[in-house]
Scaffold this motif. Structure first.
Motif, PDB file in Angstrom:
ATOM      1  N   PHE A   1     130.403 -17.201  90.741  1.00 26.30           N
ATOM      2  CA  PHE A   1     131.497 -16.320  90.330  1.00 26.30           C
ATOM      3  C   PHE A   1     130.962 -15.296  89.346  1.00 26.30           C
ATOM      4  N   SER A   2     131.536 -14.089  89.369  1.00 24.06           N
ATOM      5  CA  SER A   2     131.107 -13.044  88.449  1.00 24.06           C
ATOM      6  C   SER A   2     132.305 -12.343  87.851  1.00 24.06           C
ATOM      7  N   LEU A   3     132.184 -11.990  86.576  1.00 20.35           N
ATOM      8  CA  LEU A   3     133.199 -11.187  85.902  1.00 20.35           C
ATOM      9  C   LEU A   3     132.861  -9.706  85.973  1.00 20.35           C
ATOM     10  N   MET A   4     131.766  -9.365  86.641  1.00 24.47           N
ATOM     11  CA  MET A   4     131.347  -7.978  86.748  1.00 24.47           C
ATOM     12  C   MET A   4     131.819  -7.315  88.036  1.00 24.47           C
ATOM     13  N   GLN A   5     132.084  -8.091  89.065  1.00 22.02           N
ATOM     14  CA  GLN A   5     132.540  -7.524  90.330  1.00 22.02           C
ATOM     15  C   GLN A   5     133.328  -8.582  91.086  1.00 22.02           C
ATOM     16  N   PRO A   6     134.243  -8.153  91.971  1.00 23.05           N
ATOM     17  CA  PRO A   6     135.037  -9.123  92.727  1.00 23.05           C
ATOM     18  C   PRO A   6     134.148 -10.030  93.572  1.00 23.05           C
ATOM     19  N   VAL A   7     134.550 -11.294  93.706  1.00 16.90           N
ATOM     20  CA  VAL A   7     133.788 -12.261  94.479  1.00 16.90           C
ATOM     21  C   VAL A   7     133.738 -11.835  95.939  1.00 16.90           C
ATOM     22  N   GLY A   8     132.559 -11.993  96.536  1.00 15.84           N
ATOM     23  CA  GLY A   8     132.418 -11.687  97.957  1.00 15.84           C
ATOM     24  C   GLY A   8     132.079 -10.247  98.247  1.00 15.84           C
ATOM     25  N   THR A   9     131.909  -9.416  97.209  1.00 14.28           N
ATOM     26  CA  THR A   9     131.573  -8.007  97.437  1.00 14.28           C
ATOM     27  C   THR A   9     130.073  -7.791  97.294  1.00 14.28           C
ATOM     28  N   ASP A  10     129.562  -6.889  98.073  1.00 13.52           N
ATOM     29  CA  ASP A  10     128.142  -6.533  98.019  1.00 13.52           C
ATOM     30  C   ASP A  10     128.038  -5.117  97.462  1.00 13.52           C
ATOM     31  N   ILE A  11     127.719  -5.011  96.188  1.00 14.39           N
ATOM     32  CA  ILE A  11     127.770  -3.724  95.486  1.00 14.39           C
ATOM     33  C   ILE A  11     126.365  -3.196  95.227  1.00 14.39           C
ATOM     34  N   GLU A  12     126.188  -1.915  95.438  1.00 12.80           N
ATOM     35  CA  GLU A  12     124.923  -1.264  95.115  1.00 12.80           C
ATOM     36  C   GLU A  12     125.066  -0.539  93.773  1.00 12.80           C
ATOM     37  N   TYR A  13     124.170  -0.835  92.855  1.00 10.17           N
ATOM     38  CA  TYR A  13     124.228  -0.245  91.521  1.00 10.17           C
ATOM     39  C   TYR A  13     123.082   0.750  91.315  1.00 10.17           C
TER      40      TYR A  13
ATOM     41  N   ASN B   1     136.844  -0.118  92.891  1.00 10.93           N
ATOM     42  CA  ASN B   1     137.378  -1.483  92.769  1.00 10.93           C
ATOM     43  C   ASN B   1     136.669  -2.256  91.670  1.00 10.93           C
ATOM     44  N   VAL B   2     135.379  -2.000  91.503  1.00  5.35           N
ATOM     45  CA  VAL B   2     134.613  -2.679  90.449  1.00  5.35           C
ATOM     46  C   VAL B   2     135.122  -2.242  89.083  1.00  5.35           C
ATOM     47  N   ALA B   3     135.317  -0.942  88.915  1.00  8.21           N
ATOM     48  CA  ALA B   3     135.808  -0.424  87.633  1.00  8.21           C
ATOM     49  C   ALA B   3     137.187  -0.991  87.309  1.00  8.21           C
ATOM     50  N   ALA B   4     138.069  -1.061  88.314  1.00  8.49           N
ATOM     51  CA  ALA B   4     139.418  -1.591  88.094  1.00  8.49           C
ATOM     52  C   ALA B   4     139.374  -3.082  87.783  1.00  8.49           C
ATOM     53  N   TYR B   5     138.520  -3.817  88.464  1.00 13.44           N
ATOM     54  CA  TYR B   5     138.349  -5.264  88.247  1.00 13.44           C
ATOM     55  C   TYR B   5     137.915  -5.532  86.806  1.00 13.44           C
ATOM     56  N   ARG B   6     136.936  -4.775  86.349  1.00 16.20           N
ATOM     57  CA  ARG B   6     136.439  -4.950  84.984  1.00 16.20           C
ATOM     58  C   ARG B   6     137.491  -4.544  83.954  1.00 16.20           C
ATOM     59  N   ARG B   7     138.182  -3.430  84.215  1.00 20.84           N
ATOM     60  CA  ARG B   7     139.178  -2.952  83.259  1.00 20.84           C
ATOM     61  C   ARG B   7     140.281  -3.988  83.039  1.00 20.84           C
ATOM     62  N   GLN B   8     140.730  -4.636  84.108  1.00 17.63           N
ATOM     63  CA  GLN B   8     141.777  -5.652  83.986  1.00 17.63           C
ATOM     64  C   GLN B   8     141.317  -6.817  83.111  1.00 17.63           C
ATOM     65  N   ILE B   9     140.083  -7.240  83.308  1.00 14.90           N
ATOM     66  CA  ILE B   9     139.533  -8.335  82.490  1.00 14.90           C
ATOM     67  C   ILE B   9     139.459  -7.910  81.030  1.00 14.90           C
TER      68      ILE B   9
END
Length: 575
Positions: free
Chosen positions: A7-19, A61-69
């Protein structure tokens, strides 16, 4: 719950993100080094926060996920306090745990009991985190998902059942007075398996095999009433090639340790008891107990130990892996809270996947500047928008008028927002960047081979080649290290090229003619537009406010000249 990747608090679970990793000089140019250094006294935590902020992705979606946390962490100080206490406990357990220590020497029951105590602490840690994440005020997808993830770990590891066993087995190694062993035999009375039946606080006193056997059959509960093992796990099968030798090995091992045969006492009669030596060595009974059990049940104890280690891994490895991510949110929330108490204005950034307006910032300001000001009420906020007509801003104004400060502030908004944090503004809507490039004056020692202008050209070409319409370029006095004519020639073509890619750009410069030609650049462009942005002056004084207008360089110079009496008329008239 994604058990493979955790599990990660940096991005939604199950997503494959390129940084995209921002170079160190970008964080420095934007003044964000100061922010990261101020968030924590711990160098490791500061590096971790810097690393998170400098890893950016265009995924809204990553930015919104982090902002909510972050909103939950910021608004629930008691949650931050509980988590920090929990993390201190986790650190202590990791530093002093024996769970992952290995040794060539087989460890005995006393070590096993210590591991049971550790496992009990691990289970309590998981329970505490699960409970604090059950706060009804928590709204973020991330923390709700983490609560479910932790609950899943708890259930998958059967911690509730394990707690019962630990409670039943809670005793000090010094309390153990006897260990009951069981041997399964076949029809030829050959040993086929051996196991641990019970661990007892009282010594064995019975001597009859039949009476002991009868008691074992009569007992519904295979555990002693003091500290009992669950009987289902007691027997350890013996390999086929070891069966014939087990009785002999047991006999030899106990002969050596106890001085008497397991099947023969001093009187020659059969007995279920083996007496230890009665000399001074008796004081080392714990040593004898450990050694006897190790010799006779080495593989069994090892398997039990490995099982407990597996439980500890489930409890602590998964949870401790989230500690750095939590610390990122907690440290940033604590620092931003202090700035808000000081009077600084912050808001939730609103990420958007796309739109005609790719940025709308109202009442924004430079965070580094605010951090260094005693009276934040003196901060001058500004508004700015990126859209099709305002894609490339050519920013002009007086020296020390705030051009670099504004340029930095725009970059800060994107980095902090994409990191999920509150941003220094009254409101901020934006389409996330795929990368942020800064072109600030280089140090002298970095320009020795190419010269300043050559170094600027090489860096700009690299930035332009990598840029897309989702990028952000911040140029500070680029191409100003040569004559005006040469600098303007290069800068003009650079602005035109940026418009072909629709790259969001702020180009602050002393070349006022570049700003004057903004409308011409727009007319020649096929889509994106350039705009002249100025740092306004009022009666020759810097206002630190930006405005869409033609450069006022000559009028500003006239005001200064009149103020200090150096116009032609004033000079020749002596006034």
């Amino acid at each position: 719950m994604d058990k493979k990747t955790g599990f990660s608090l940096m991005q939604p679970v199950g997503t494959d993100i390129e940084y995209h990793k921002l170079p160190e000089h970008v964080m420095h140019d934007l003044g964000l080094e100061a922010f990261c250094n101020a968030t924590s006294d711990d160098a490791i935590e500061r590096r971790m926060i810097t690393n998170v902020l400098s890893q950016i992705t265009e995924d809204a979606n990553v930015a919104a996920y982090r902002r909510q946390i972050f909103v939950d962490i910021l608004h629930l100080p008691e949650l931050r306090k509980t988590l920090m206490e929990l993390f201190d406990k986790i650190r202590f357990m990791k530093d002093f745990s024996s769970m992952h220590r290995t040794s060539d020497e087989e460890l005995g029951l006393s070590h096993l009991f210590r591991r049971l105590d550790e496992l009990d602490s691990y289970i309590q840690t998981v329970e505490t985190m699960r409970d604090c994440l059950s706060d009804e005020r928590i709204q973020s997808e991330g923390l709700k998902g983490l609560r479910d993830y932790i609950s899943g770990l708890y259930e998958d590891a059967c911690f509730a059942e394990m707690k019962k066993d630990i409670a039943a087995l809670k005793m000090n190694a010094s309390d153990v007075q006897s260990v009951t062993l069981g041997v399964n035999v076949n029809q030829r009375f050959e040993a086929v398996s051996i196991g641990l039946v019970s661990i007892n606080k009282k010594p064995f006193k019975k001597s009859g095999i039949v009476s002991n056997f009868a008691d074992a059959i009569a007992s519904r509960d295979k555990l002693s009433d003091t500290a009992d093992w669950d009987g289902d796990l007691h027997y350890q099968l013996i390999d086929a090639d070891e069966k014939s030798g087990i009785i002999g090995r047991m006999k030899n091992q106990v002969d050596t340790l106890a001085g008497k045969s397991v099947f023969e006492t001093a009187s020659g009669r059969s007995s279920t008891l083996v007496n230890t030596k009665t000399d001074a060595v008796t004081s080392g009974s714990t040593y004898y107990l450990d050694t006897v059990v190790n010799k006779m049940l080495g593989s069994l104890v090892k398997k039990l130990r490995d099982t407990l280690t597996k439980y500890a891994n489930v409890a602590i490895v998964n949870v401790s892996g989230l500690v750095p991510e939590f610390l990122y949110y907690i440290r940033c929330a604590e620092f931003i809270s202090r700035l808000m108490e000081k009077g600084c204005v912050f808001c939730e950034a609103q990420p958007e996947k796309e739109g005609e307006t790719s940025m709308s910032a109202k009442g924004f300001y430079n965070l580094k500047l605010a951090m260094n000001m005693e009276n934040v009420s003196e901060i001058v906020p500004n508004d700015l928008t990126f859209d099709e007509k305002h894609t490339v801003y050519i920013l002009t104004g007086a020296n020390r008028g705030g051009k670099t400060t504004i340029t930095q502030a725009v970059g800060q908004l994107f980095v902090l927002a994409q990191g999920g944090l509150f941003v220094p503004a009254e409101s901020f809507r934006y389409v996330p960047c795929d990368c942020i490039c800064t072109h600030f004056p280089a140090d002298e020692d970095k320009t020795m081979n190419l010269g300043r202008l050559g170094e600027e050209c090489v860096r700009f070409k690299e930035m332009f080649s990598a840029a897309t319409e989702k990028s952000l370029l911040l140029l500070n006095e680029t191409f100003s290290t040569t004559s005006f004519e040469e600098g303007y020639y290069i800068a003009r073509d650079s602005v035109k090229a940026l418009l072909t890619k629709s790259v969001r750009t702020i180009y602050n410069t002393h070349m006022h003619k570049l700003g004057e030609d903004a409308d011409e650049f727009t007319r020649e462009s096929t889509g994106a537009g350039a705009a002249s942005l100025i740092m306004q002056t009022e009666n020759g004084k810097r206002s630190f406010k930006v405005a869409l207008a033609q450069p006022e360089g000559s009028s500003y110079a006239k005001d200064i000249a009149e103020k200090y009496g150096v116009t032609y008329e004033m000079l020749v008239s002596g006034s």
